[in-house]
Structures are given as C-alpha cells and as structure tokens.
Design a protein around this motif. Structure first.
Motif, PDB file in Angstrom:
ATOM      1  N   UNK A 282      48.224  13.576  33.254  1.00 25.47           N
ATOM      2  CA  UNK A 282      48.462  14.379  32.055  1.00 25.47           C
ATOM      3  C   UNK A 282      47.341  15.414  31.911  1.00 25.47           C
ATOM      4  N   UNK A 283      47.643  16.526  31.280  1.00 25.91           N
ATOM      5  CA  UNK A 283      46.642  17.585  31.115  1.00 25.91           C
ATOM      6  C   UNK A 283      46.627  18.030  29.657  1.00 25.91           C
ATOM      7  N   UNK A 284      45.442  18.158  29.107  1.00 19.12           N
ATOM      8  CA  UNK A 284      45.284  18.510  27.696  1.00 19.12           C
ATOM      9  C   UNK A 284      44.702  19.906  27.522  1.00 19.12           C
ATOM     10  N   UNK A 285      44.870  20.410  26.322  1.00 22.44           N
ATOM     11  CA  UNK A 285      44.162  21.625  25.919  1.00 22.44           C
ATOM     12  C   UNK A 285      42.788  21.230  25.370  1.00 22.44           C
ATOM     13  N   UNK A 286      41.984  22.220  25.034  1.00 20.54           N
ATOM     14  CA  UNK A 286      40.633  21.961  24.539  1.00 20.54           C
ATOM     15  C   UNK A 286      40.687  21.068  23.292  1.00 20.54           C
ATOM     16  N   UNK A 291      47.321  15.147  25.895  1.00 17.15           N
ATOM     17  CA  UNK A 291      47.705  15.212  27.304  1.00 17.15           C
ATOM     18  C   UNK A 291      49.187  15.471  27.498  1.00 17.15           C
ATOM     19  N   UNK A 292      49.728  16.458  26.803  1.00 16.61           N
ATOM     20  CA  UNK A 292      51.180  16.648  26.811  1.00 16.61           C
ATOM     21  C   UNK A 292      51.671  17.523  27.963  1.00 16.61           C
ATOM     22  N   UNK A 293      50.781  18.086  28.755  1.00 18.66           N
ATOM     23  CA  UNK A 293      51.195  18.783  29.970  1.00 18.66           C
ATOM     24  C   UNK A 293      51.160  17.809  31.143  1.00 18.66           C
ATOM     25  N   UNK A 294      52.132  17.951  32.028  1.00 19.32           N
ATOM     26  CA  UNK A 294      52.148  17.162  33.257  1.00 19.32           C
ATOM     27  C   UNK A 294      51.581  18.033  34.376  1.00 19.32           C
ATOM     28  N   UNK A 295      50.416  17.655  34.889  1.00 24.49           N
ATOM     29  CA  UNK A 295      49.861  18.383  36.034  1.00 24.49           C
ATOM     30  C   UNK A 295      50.454  17.776  37.290  1.00 24.49           C
ATOM     31  N   UNK A 296      51.051  18.647  38.117  1.00 26.45           N
ATOM     32  CA  UNK A 296      51.757  18.193  39.311  1.00 26.45           C
ATOM     33  C   UNK A 296      51.345  19.041  40.503  1.00 26.45           C
ATOM     34  N   UNK A 297      51.533  18.474  41.678  1.00 27.11           N
ATOM     35  CA  UNK A 297      51.292  19.211  42.915  1.00 27.11           C
ATOM     36  C   UNK A 297      52.408  18.865  43.892  1.00 27.11           C
ATOM     37  N   UNK A 298      53.304  19.834  44.091  1.00 26.82           N
ATOM     38  CA  UNK A 298      54.464  19.634  44.961  1.00 26.82           C
ATOM     39  C   UNK A 298      54.221  20.363  46.275  1.00 26.82           C
ATOM     40  N   UNK A 299      54.359  19.696  47.395  1.00 31.35           N
ATOM     41  CA  UNK A 299      54.131  20.351  48.689  1.00 31.35           C
ATOM     42  C   UNK A 299      54.932  21.645  48.826  1.00 31.35           C
ATOM     43  N   UNK A 300      54.228  22.684  49.254  1.00 30.52           N
ATOM     44  CA  UNK A 300      54.865  23.981  49.436  1.00 30.52           C
ATOM     45  C   UNK A 300      54.937  24.809  48.177  1.00 30.52           C
ATOM     46  N   UNK A 301      54.636  24.212  47.026  1.00 36.39           N
ATOM     47  CA  UNK A 301      54.720  24.930  45.753  1.00 36.39           C
ATOM     48  C   UNK A 301      53.394  24.949  45.007  1.00 36.39           C
ATOM     49  N   UNK A 302      52.432  24.153  45.468  1.00 33.44           N
ATOM     50  CA  UNK A 302      51.112  24.164  44.852  1.00 33.44           C
ATOM     51  C   UNK A 302      51.051  23.384  43.560  1.00 33.44           C
ATOM     52  N   UNK A 303      49.921  23.519  42.882  1.00 34.41           N
ATOM     53  CA  UNK A 303      49.698  22.830  41.619  1.00 34.41           C
ATOM     54  C   UNK A 303      50.204  23.644  40.452  1.00 34.41           C
ATOM     55  N   UNK A 304      50.655  22.941  39.424  1.00 33.37           N
ATOM     56  CA  UNK A 304      51.127  23.613  38.223  1.00 33.37           C
ATOM     57  C   UNK A 304      51.227  22.628  37.083  1.00 33.37           C
ATOM     58  N   UNK A 305      51.311  23.146  35.877  1.00 37.89           N
ATOM     59  CA  UNK A 305      51.417  22.310  34.687  1.00 37.89           C
ATOM     60  C   UNK A 305      52.739  22.595  33.992  1.00 37.89           C
ATOM     61  N   UNK A 306      53.390  21.523  33.539  1.00 37.47           N
ATOM     62  CA  UNK A 306      54.730  21.642  32.970  1.00 37.47           C
ATOM     63  C   UNK A 306      54.782  20.929  31.623  1.00 37.47           C
ATOM     64  N   UNK A 307      55.413  21.568  30.645  1.00 32.88           N
ATOM     65  CA  UNK A 307      55.572  20.942  29.340  1.00 32.88           C
ATOM     66  C   UNK A 307      56.799  21.506  28.631  1.00 32.88           C
ATOM     67  N   UNK A 308      57.505  20.651  27.941  1.00 32.26           N
ATOM     68  CA  UNK A 308      58.613  21.024  27.069  1.00 32.26           C
ATOM     69  C   UNK A 308      59.628  21.912  27.781  1.00 32.26           C
ATOM     70  N   UNK A 309      59.898  23.108  27.275  1.00 32.10           N
ATOM     71  CA  UNK A 309      60.976  23.932  27.831  1.00 32.10           C
ATOM     72  C   UNK A 309      60.662  24.462  29.225  1.00 32.10           C
ATOM     73  N   UNK A 310      59.455  24.230  29.723  1.00 33.97           N
ATOM     74  CA  UNK A 310      59.168  24.579  31.112  1.00 33.97           C
ATOM     75  C   UNK A 310      59.934  23.664  32.083  1.00 33.97           C
TER      76      UNK A 310
END
Length: 714
Positions: A282-286, A291-310
């Motif tokens: 999980x990833x949080x803001x300051x 921790x409502x963002x999901x930090x993920x790393x998908x092969x070939x797509x790199x790292x990114x954070x996803x939340x709600x309508x994303x």
C-alpha cells in the motif's frame, strides 16, 4: 505564523518574473481553494482558460506539512477548460486536487501557494528550491510522458527527493481532460488543468524544501492525533461490514495498535485480484495512515500506483494485465481516468448504434473521418463477446485522445460530452441528420455499478454517484457545483461502509439530529424500481441541511487541506463505538496547528466565505458580466435525471442494473428553495444576498462584485 508559511509565490511566465507576496491578504479564505477563488475573483474572473491572462493557482492549507493525519492534499484552481456548460456565456471556475508529497514540500520550501500567469515563449518548468525560484528551459522534457520527464528533472537537478507536478503529452496538446500528475499515481484529474499548463508552455513545477511548518501546540497535536488514529477509518469502506471494490480486505482492527489500522485496504485484492502477484505494498500520501494507493510493478509496464477510478479498465470489464496498463497509460500520457468510463462506453456506442444498416463509426470511416487503422484498433477494444477487452484497443483509444489523432481523436480529446456535440454536428454538416440524432441518444446512457460511476452527470463530466439513487441532497450538490462534485461525505456513510440503513441512522442522528436523519437518508437497499422516499417539507428541509453540510465540509477540506476520502470522519471501524466517528476533528486540529480559537461554527463561517466566493465567480462567468438568474439557468441537472425509465440507454457491458426511477422536479426545486435560504441566498435568483456577504465579512467583495456585475439582492 503557525500553520501558514506567510508567503505566496507569483510567477509571470510571460516575463519570467518571480515575486513573493504575503499570505495574510488571503487568510480570511483559509488556504487551498479559498486562496484560489479569491485570486481569480480579484484578478481574472473572465479570462479564457487558455489565455495568457488566466490564473492557475496551486495552493495548500495550514494543516499541510504537519502531523495532522490525511492532510497531504494540494489544490489546483482555475477557470476550467473541461467544464462544459453551453448556456454559459463564459467558461466556469472549478477546482481539482491531488495527494502525495508535493503540497508538504511546498510548505517546507516556505510557500502557501503558487500563482501562475502569462505564457512562456517556449516550454519551461518552474524550479522551487527554498528561497531560490527559477523558470528553466523544458525543451529536454517537452513531449515526454510524465514518468520519463520526472526522472529527467530529478537527474538534471541531482536530487531524487524533489517533488514534481507535471503534465503529459495530452496537456501539451491542450486536451481538455488532461490532468496534472504527481509521482506515479497522484492526479488532479478533473478540470483540465493540465491543458491550462500546456497553454502556458509550462511542463512542470518542481519543489524542494528544507524547512518545516510551525504549529501552535506541538505536544497537544501529537496527543490528539494519536487519539484520532484510534478510531480513524479506512477510506470509504470504513467498517468491517463493508464489501465491494473499495472496501476492506482485512477485517481486523485493534484500537491499541494504531499502526495496524493503517493496513486495511488492499485495492489490488478487491479490484483486480488477477494482478495480486504484482502488488508490492500500500502507498500513502504525506502524513496519512491509510495507504489507499496500491503500488504495483508489472513486468514490461514498470511501477505505478493505482487507486479508485484508476481501476477503470477493471471496473468496465477487463480481466488481464491491461487493467494496469490502462492506469499507466492514463498517468503517463495524462488522461483523466474518471472520464474514461463514459468515453469507452461512447466509443462502444458508436460501434453498436446503426443508422441505415451501418454503425455510426462506419459512417465516420466512410466519410474519411476515421482511418481503417484506427477503426481496426477500436474494434479490438470492443467488449466481449465481439472482441476481447484487452490491450490493443485500449492503446489505440488512449493515444487517439492524448495526441488528438484524426477527427474522432480530436473530438474525444474535448471530453466525452463535448465530443457528442462535435460528432453530431459533423453528421449534420454531412447531410446525415438521422446519424446526428442517434449520437445524441448517448445523453441518456446510464452509469455502471448501479450508477456509482459513468454516464452523463452534467458539466460535461462523468457522473459520480447517481442522484436518483442517493437522494435530492446529491442532486442539489451536482447542480451547485461547476464539476462532478466528488464529495464522499455522504457516500462514506451510506455506500461503502457496509452499514445497513438502520445502522447508519444512529450515526446520522449524532450529526444532524433525528428529523434530518430520518427524512434525509434514502435507504440504498430499496428495490431498484422504488423512487426516493419523500415526506414533504420534512424531506426538503432534511435534504437541504445535508447539502449545506456537504458543501461547507467540502470547502473546509479543500482549504485546510484534508482528504475527502477520510473527512469528515463520520464512521469508524470500531463496533464498540457503534461504528460512529467524530465530525469535530477538522476544527480541533485547525486550532492545535494555528493557535486560533476555533469551533465548528467558526470554521463553517470560513467555509461559507469560500463557497460564496465560488458562487459570485459563477454568477460573473455565467452571465459574462451581465445579470443572471442562477437558479433558473445554472442550478439545473441534465434532463435525463428527470426522464422516465423507458427512455434510458443501458450499458451493454458490463451488464447494467435496472435503473432507479427519475427524480421528481418539484422535490428537487423544493430542496433548492430551502438550501438557498440556509445559505443566505435569494430564493428567486440563487444569488448571495448582500447582507449575507456583509455578515461574513465580505463587504469589500460585495462592492467589487457589483462593480463588475450587477446589484446583489438585499
């Protein structure tokens, strides 16, 4: 000063001049959107969004950068290119916001806001490093996606900790649904302010600060924050009874272990379990424990954070890695993910709707307005069973929008609602009126998930919670804003908590009292063919009370500035509290940080100033500086909210629920009348009364408004 830094930056991109001003002149409007609205009212209420004269304001509040939980928001304010109101004589002011660390870093650098005006003669980025502020050449990052460009800025500055707000290629192309992106997932999504930056040749704002934020009572704040953390809920799904795509995935809470309470929300598990193998953390803001963002790393797509309508591609039916690709492309290119619900549905509609034996898309292709290559790509993105909802069609669509490819890509880049009018007008000009009429049927398209997302919500934006489902308070909330309202105060109580109507009612009674609670809350578990309950004047009064609560609390959140998913804390995960939160947290934290003696009524008064400023700006813009009746002209909803069920267009995919019955216009107007009275606005015109403004200490604003517009009601 405590809470505020006392300094605001002003950057004139036309001249390259950087100046500093005192925050004190804006303190009556607290911070965040309050500062933004006041700047625009004073300086450029009638500037076109893409004009060098327009102002774009990035602002934070007194709680930002402190230990106050869930206060890491940054607000972006300007005249919006995204908002679509054809009856208005001028584009309308709006707001957006993003989480992350940028706002706190701005405070650490010593600033409460950045006011941007003018247009740079060539691409630039603003570099803020404590007292040193420069406007630097951005040729090395112009045209690059937001992730690549952020990395390049950090490399150039030699600092991995610099915090950056940036636009993608879509903003450079003035795509009206272009957000401002921060890090790898935080986005000021709606409003089109990425396009405003693009119009100013501004690629990014980089911030690095080494200072801190003074608070009035540090020990008291630490003690109070610990007590709040003992009951502060997870975002949205705030009780262990919750279920659905934004609900708890850990059904455990220990009031003695405040760190455990931050670990209740794994959106990958609830929204895209097929990607769980790529979930990192999980990833949080300051300063946020959620921790409502999901930090993920998908092969070939790199790292990114996803939340709600994303998660939009998952919610609309995808079941493979393209779920993550959709988020990555939206964040890198700069496309508003919430817009993508009706956007994808609209493209499917063009493929499905036939006139004279041919689909609308085929008609466009025959007229050389869509290439065979793009048509083939879109076909791959059609919903099952006609095609696999995978990556190929998604890539075609996202690139079409971000780079304004061809007639259709250019139209979609204007936002789905503008695109409808553009495509229909093109068919009319080609002598195909039946096709034009068919396009406009999409106005009546329902949202998905029971109306939670998607569809035509008004102001040219995707609908966020259908008022036919939630209540007349939500209908008036839609009508008074200049955007999708995106206020979770009520939905945090009713939609995502898992509480039954009977369980939510005692919580509501503690906030508004029995009369409002009983007559203002609609039972979401009612049968789909049942209309909203209505008990005459009691329901009108209750709905108006709740609407006022939503608006004032929204202005409080966006000015202090705090997270809409958390505040006001209406519910708690703790059964021993009967799942009840504490809606007094904001004003108590405000007092501990600023040292200003505060009550809820006093903080509401500050919020009322901000909301009245928004109202005056709306009046100036809607009438183009001439008299206007906001009640009759502005404060309306799209007609389909009042239309019979039989006229609705249902999404073919995902499978739609049966629509709720329409709103009753008399009930809607009755709620508005009482709402105007509560706000101190004239019930005939919807304009703030002069006496109301003077009571709020806004006499100078009333005088300025009348000099720009027309006489206010007494």
């Amino acid at each position: 000063m405590n809470g505020w830094t006392g300094t605001i930056l002003r950057v004139d991109l036309g001249s390259g001049k950087v100046t500093k001003e005192e925050t004190a002149k804006y303190l009556d409007y607290t911070g965040g959107i309050g500062i933004g609205y006041k700047v625009i009212f004073d300086e450029a209420p009638l500037a076109d969004p893409f004009s060098p004269d327009s102002r774009l304001v990035f602002a934070v509040g007194p709680l930002t950068g402190t230990l106050a939980p869930s206060t890491g928001r940054s607000e972006v304010i300007g005249v919006s290119p995204h908002v679509y109101a054809p009856q208005s004589k001028h584009p309308l002011v709006s707001r957006s916001g993003f989480g992350g660390y940028w706002g706190a870093e701005l405070k650490f650098a010593g600033y409460d806001a950045v006011i941007i005006q003018g247009k740079a003669p060539k691409p630039v980025f603003i570099n803020i490093a404590d007292d040193k502020v420069t406007v630097d050449d951005a040729a090395f990052i112009w045209g690059k996606d937001t992730f690549t460009a952020q990395d390049a800025i950090k490399a150039k500055l030699g600092d991995e900790k610099v915090q950056i707000a940036i636009i993608g290629p879509s903003g450079e192309k003035l795509v009206r649904i272009s957000p401002v992106i921060h890090r790898i997932g935080n986005a000021a999504g709606q409003g089109g302010f990425g396009a405003v930056m693009g119009a100013k040749n501004l690629k990014a704002i980089a911030v690095r600060g080494t200072g801190g934020v003074k608070v009035a009572d540090k020990d008291g704040l630490v003690k109070y924050v610990k007590s709040v953390r003992e009951f502060q809920p997870g975002p949205l799904g705030s009780t262990p009874l919750s279920h659905g795509p934004l609900s708890w995935t850990e059904k455990y809470i220990d009031p003695k272990n405040i760190n455990k309470q931050a670990l209740r929300f794994d959106q990958t598990k609830s929204c895209a379990p097929w990607l769980e193998a790529y979930h990192v953390k999980p990833q949080s803001c300051y300063a946020c424990p959620q921790g409502c963002y999901a930090y993920m790393n998908v092969p070939g797509m790199g790292g990114g954070a996803v939340s709600c309508t994303q998660w939009f591609y998952s919610w609309i039916g995808n079941r493979d890695k393209a779920t993550f690709l959709a988020n990555q492309m939206a964040n890198k290119l700069g496309v508003d993910t919430f817009e993508m619900f009706p956007m994808i549905q609209f493209v499917w509609f063009l493929q499905d709707e036939t006139v004279d034996g041919k689909s609308l898309l085929k008609h466009l292709q025959d007229k050389k307005l869509v290439t065979a290559e793009i048509a083939a790509g879109l076909a791959k993105g059609h919903y099952p069973p006609k095609g696999q909802l995978g990556a190929d069609g998604l890539v075609t669509l996202m690139n079409m929008i971000a780079y304004r490819q061809g007639f259709l890509g250019d139209a979609l880049a204007e936002g789905f609602r503008r695109a409808m009018d553009i495509v229909a007008a093109k068919f009319d000009s080609l002598g195909l009126p039946a096709a034009a009429k068919a396009v406009m049927r999409f106005e009546n398209m329902e949202g998905i998930m029971g109306g939670v997302v998607g569809g035509n919500g008004g102001w040219g934006m995707s609908a966020h919670y259908d008022p036919r489902t939630f209540g007349y308070y939500w209908a008036v909330n839609f009508a008074m804003e200049n955007r999708d309202p995106n206020r979770h105060a009520m939905t945090n109580l009713l939609e995502w908590t898992g509480l039954s109507f009977e369980q939510a009612l005692p919580v509501a009674k503690t906030i508004w009292g029995e009369e409002v609670a009983v007559n203002g809350l609609s039972d979401l578990k009612r049968d789909r063919d049942a209309p909203l309950t209505w008990n005459g004047d009691k329901s009108a009064t209750a709905n108006a009370t709740i609407t006022r609560f939503i608006h004032l609390r929204g202005c409080i959140k966006d000015s202090i500035s705090a997270c809409d998913w958390v505040f006001p804390i209406m519910t708690s995960g703790r059964k021993d509290r009967a799942y009840t939160g504490d809606v007094s947290v904001e004003y108590k934290m405000f007092e501990l940080v600023t040292g200003e003696k505060m009550t809820q009524d006093r903080l509401n008064e500050r919020a009322a100033r901000i909301w009245n400023m928004h109202r005056l700006l709306t009046a100036l813009e809607w009438g183009g500086g001439k008299p206007v009746n906001l009640r009759k002209e502005h404060d309306q909803l799209p007609e389909h909210f009042f239309a019979p069920v039989e006229g609705r267009v249902l999404p073919v995919y995902p499978e739609a629920e049966v629509p709720h019955p329409p709103l009753d216009r008399k009930n809607f107007e009755a709620t508005k009348t009482i709402y105007y009275t509560y706000m101190g606005w004239d019930p005939e015109t919807g304009l703030p009364r002069r006496a109301t403004l003077e009571k709020l200490g806004m006499k100078d604003v009333a005088v300025a408004f009348e000099s720009k517009g027309f006489e206010l009601p007494a």
